[in-house]
Every structure is written in C-alpha cells, then in structure tokens.
Design a protein around this motif. Structure first.
Motif, mmCIF file in Angstrom:
data_model
loop_
_atom_site.group_PDB
_atom_site.id
_atom_site.type_symbol
_atom_site.label_atom_id
_atom_site.label_comp_id
_atom_site.label_asym_id
_atom_site.label_seq_id
_atom_site.Cartn_x
_atom_site.Cartn_y
_atom_site.Cartn_z
ATOM 1 N N VAL A 125 0.801 -1.233 0.041
ATOM 2 C CA VAL A 125 -0.250 0.161 -0.184
ATOM 3 C C VAL A 125 0.800 1.296 0.047
ATOM 4 C CG1 VAL A 125 -1.943 1.090 1.142
ATOM 5 C CG2 VAL A 125 -1.613 -1.259 1.108
ATOM 6 N N GLY A 126 0.981 1.840 -0.933
ATOM 7 C CA GLY A 126 2.121 3.045 -1.292
ATOM 8 C C GLY A 126 3.374 2.263 -0.832
ATOM 9 N N PRO A 127 4.284 3.037 -0.279
ATOM 10 C CA PRO A 127 5.633 2.625 0.212
ATOM 11 C C PRO A 127 5.708 1.345 1.154
ATOM 12 C CG PRO A 127 5.157 4.522 1.051
ATOM 13 C CD PRO A 127 3.886 4.282 0.484
ATOM 14 N N VAL A 128 4.438 0.997 1.652
ATOM 15 C CA VAL A 128 4.387 0.184 2.968
ATOM 16 C C VAL A 128 3.993 -1.007 2.577
ATOM 17 C CG1 VAL A 128 3.438 -0.048 5.088
ATOM 18 C CG2 VAL A 128 3.905 2.327 4.343
ATOM 19 N N TYR A 129 4.404 -2.182 3.293
ATOM 20 C CA TYR A 129 4.188 -3.515 2.993
ATOM 21 C C TYR A 129 3.288 -3.746 4.238
ATOM 22 C CZ TYR A 129 7.310 -4.398 -0.764
ATOM 23 O OH TYR A 129 8.198 -4.523 -1.910
ATOM 24 N N GLN A 130 2.108 -4.371 4.004
ATOM 25 C CA GLN A 130 1.291 -4.942 5.057
ATOM 26 C C GLN A 130 0.983 -6.468 4.950
ATOM 27 O OE1 GLN A 130 -2.175 -2.889 4.257
ATOM 28 N NE2 GLN A 130 -1.630 -0.748 5.518
ATOM 29 N N PHE A 131 0.774 -7.165 5.976
ATOM 30 C CA PHE A 131 0.286 -8.541 5.870
ATOM 31 C C PHE A 131 -1.125 -8.759 5.359
ATOM 32 C CE2 PHE A 131 3.686 -8.989 9.235
ATOM 33 C CZ PHE A 131 4.494 -9.928 8.769
ATOM 34 N N ARG A 132 -1.308 -9.644 4.641
ATOM 35 C CA ARG A 132 -2.552 -10.036 3.991
ATOM 36 C C ARG A 132 -3.402 -10.570 5.007
ATOM 37 N NH1 ARG A 132 -3.469 -9.220 -1.435
ATOM 38 N NH2 ARG A 132 -1.421 -9.202 -2.960
ATOM 39 N N HIS A 133 -3.021 -11.399 6.014
ATOM 40 C CA HIS A 133 -3.764 -12.232 6.748
ATOM 41 C C HIS A 133 -3.394 -11.657 8.259
ATOM 42 C CE1 HIS A 133 -4.484 -14.807 3.346
ATOM 43 N NE2 HIS A 133 -3.063 -14.691 3.214
ATOM 44 N N ILE A 134 -4.540 -11.218 8.814
ATOM 45 C CA ILE A 134 -4.334 -10.778 10.283
ATOM 46 C C ILE A 134 -3.933 -11.764 11.295
ATOM 47 C CG2 ILE A 134 -6.746 -11.003 11.029
ATOM 48 C CD1 ILE A 134 -4.611 -8.021 11.676
ATOM 49 N N ASP A 135 -4.402 -12.878 11.028
ATOM 50 C CA ASP A 135 -3.824 -14.057 12.056
ATOM 51 C C ASP A 135 -2.219 -14.211 12.051
ATOM 52 O OD1 ASP A 135 -6.413 -14.420 12.745
ATOM 53 O OD2 ASP A 135 -6.712 -16.069 11.334
ATOM 54 N N LEU A 136 -1.854 -14.321 10.693
ATOM 55 C CA LEU A 136 -0.280 -14.222 10.606
ATOM 56 C C LEU A 136 0.569 -13.166 11.349
ATOM 57 C CD1 LEU A 136 2.225 -15.653 9.341
ATOM 58 C CD2 LEU A 136 1.783 -14.278 7.143
ATOM 59 N N GLN A 137 -0.159 -11.918 11.022
ATOM 60 C CA GLN A 137 0.597 -10.777 11.744
ATOM 61 C C GLN A 137 0.472 -10.833 13.069
ATOM 62 O OE1 GLN A 137 -1.572 -7.230 10.795
ATOM 63 N NE2 GLN A 137 -0.221 -5.979 11.824
ATOM 64 N N ARG A 138 -0.669 -11.454 13.746
ATOM 65 C CA ARG A 138 -0.660 -11.414 15.144
ATOM 66 C C ARG A 138 0.055 -12.279 15.515
ATOM 67 N NH1 ARG A 138 -6.995 -11.429 15.160
ATOM 68 N NH2 ARG A 138 -7.700 -9.066 15.025
ATOM 69 N N HIS A 139 0.230 -13.853 15.084
ATOM 70 C CA HIS A 139 1.250 -14.722 15.305
ATOM 71 C C HIS A 139 2.552 -14.290 15.486
ATOM 72 C CE1 HIS A 139 3.175 -18.458 15.822
ATOM 73 N NE2 HIS A 139 3.892 -18.311 14.539
ATOM 74 N N LEU A 140 3.005 -13.321 14.418
ATOM 75 C CA LEU A 140 4.586 -13.008 14.253
ATOM 76 C C LEU A 140 4.613 -11.806 15.174
ATOM 77 C CD1 LEU A 140 5.041 -12.852 10.323
ATOM 78 C CD2 LEU A 140 5.816 -14.508 12.127
ATOM 79 N N ALA A 141 3.756 -11.177 15.783
ATOM 80 C CA ALA A 141 3.649 -9.793 16.623
ATOM 81 C C ALA A 141 3.978 -10.382 18.033
ATOM 82 C CB ALA A 141 2.770 -9.111 16.460
ATOM 83 N N GLN A 142 3.712 -11.938 18.496
ATOM 84 C CA GLN A 142 3.826 -12.306 19.701
ATOM 85 C C GLN A 142 5.397 -12.262 20.198
ATOM 86 O OE1 GLN A 142 2.199 -16.293 19.713
ATOM 87 N NE2 GLN A 142 -0.116 -15.444 19.768
ATOM 88 N N GLN A 143 5.449 -11.944 21.517
ATOM 89 C CA GLN A 143 6.648 -11.911 21.939
ATOM 90 C C GLN A 143 7.216 -13.148 22.367
ATOM 91 O OE1 GLN A 143 8.449 -9.373 22.795
ATOM 92 N NE2 GLN A 143 7.179 -7.711 22.134
ATOM 93 N N GLN A 144 8.340 -13.322 21.971
ATOM 94 C CA GLN A 144 9.267 -14.411 22.072
ATOM 95 C C GLN A 144 9.915 -14.728 23.519
ATOM 96 O OE1 GLN A 144 8.816 -17.377 20.056
ATOM 97 N NE2 GLN A 144 7.655 -16.180 18.952
ATOM 98 N N PRO A 145 9.970 -15.766 24.392
ATOM 99 C CA PRO A 145 10.517 -15.821 25.599
ATOM 100 C C PRO A 145 11.997 -15.655 25.662
ATOM 101 C CG PRO A 145 9.201 -17.773 25.085
ATOM 102 C CD PRO A 145 9.279 -16.863 23.821
#
Length: 78
Positions: free
Chosen positions: A58-78
């Motif tokens: 979207v313009g100069p920005v990349y966005q994830f197509r799937h919100i579930d993948l975005q949430r999974h990758l955004a989780q903090q790793q211990p």
C-alpha cells in the motif's frame, strides 16, 4: 566547486535528518548483523509480496494480507 560542496552539506544538515531513510538504513544494518532480518531485506519483502502473496503493498508500505499471521508474528518470544 564551492556551490556544490555548500549544496551537499546543506542537504545533509537540513534534509537528511527529516527523512526516515537514515534511520531505516541504520536499523536494517543493526538487525541484519544480529541476524534478526535477512541481509537484503527489500528483496525479501519484494519476494514475499510478488511471489508468495503473504504481503500486500500500500504505497511505500508492506502489510500482511492475513491478520492471523500478523498477530502470530507479533507475539513476544521468551
């Protein structure tokens, strides 16, 4: 010659700090040295967008197509 040097110095002093580019370059260099992102991050993002369909642009920005993948990758790793 003086005008060229003055123009370049003026650009670095006034224009460069107002853009995101220097911070982006420093962040990518730091993260790639720590092996947190691929060394050629832009090629990685382009491949994920054009060939794998995981990202949309979207313009100069990349966005994830799937919100579930975005949430999974955004989780903090211990």
């Amino acid at each position: 010659m003086f005008g060229l040097v003055f123009g370049l110095a003026n650009g670095f002093v006034f224009w460069l700090p107002r853009t995101a580019w220097p911070r982006f370059v420093v962040a990518v260099a730091y993260l790639s040295m720590r092996r947190k992102v691929p060394q050629d991050l832009m090629a990685f993002l382009k491949d994920a967008h054009e060939h794998r369909g995981v990202l949309r642009q979207v313009g100069p920005v990349y966005q994830f197509r799937h919100i579930d993948l975005q949430r999974h990758l955004a989780q903090q790793q211990p």
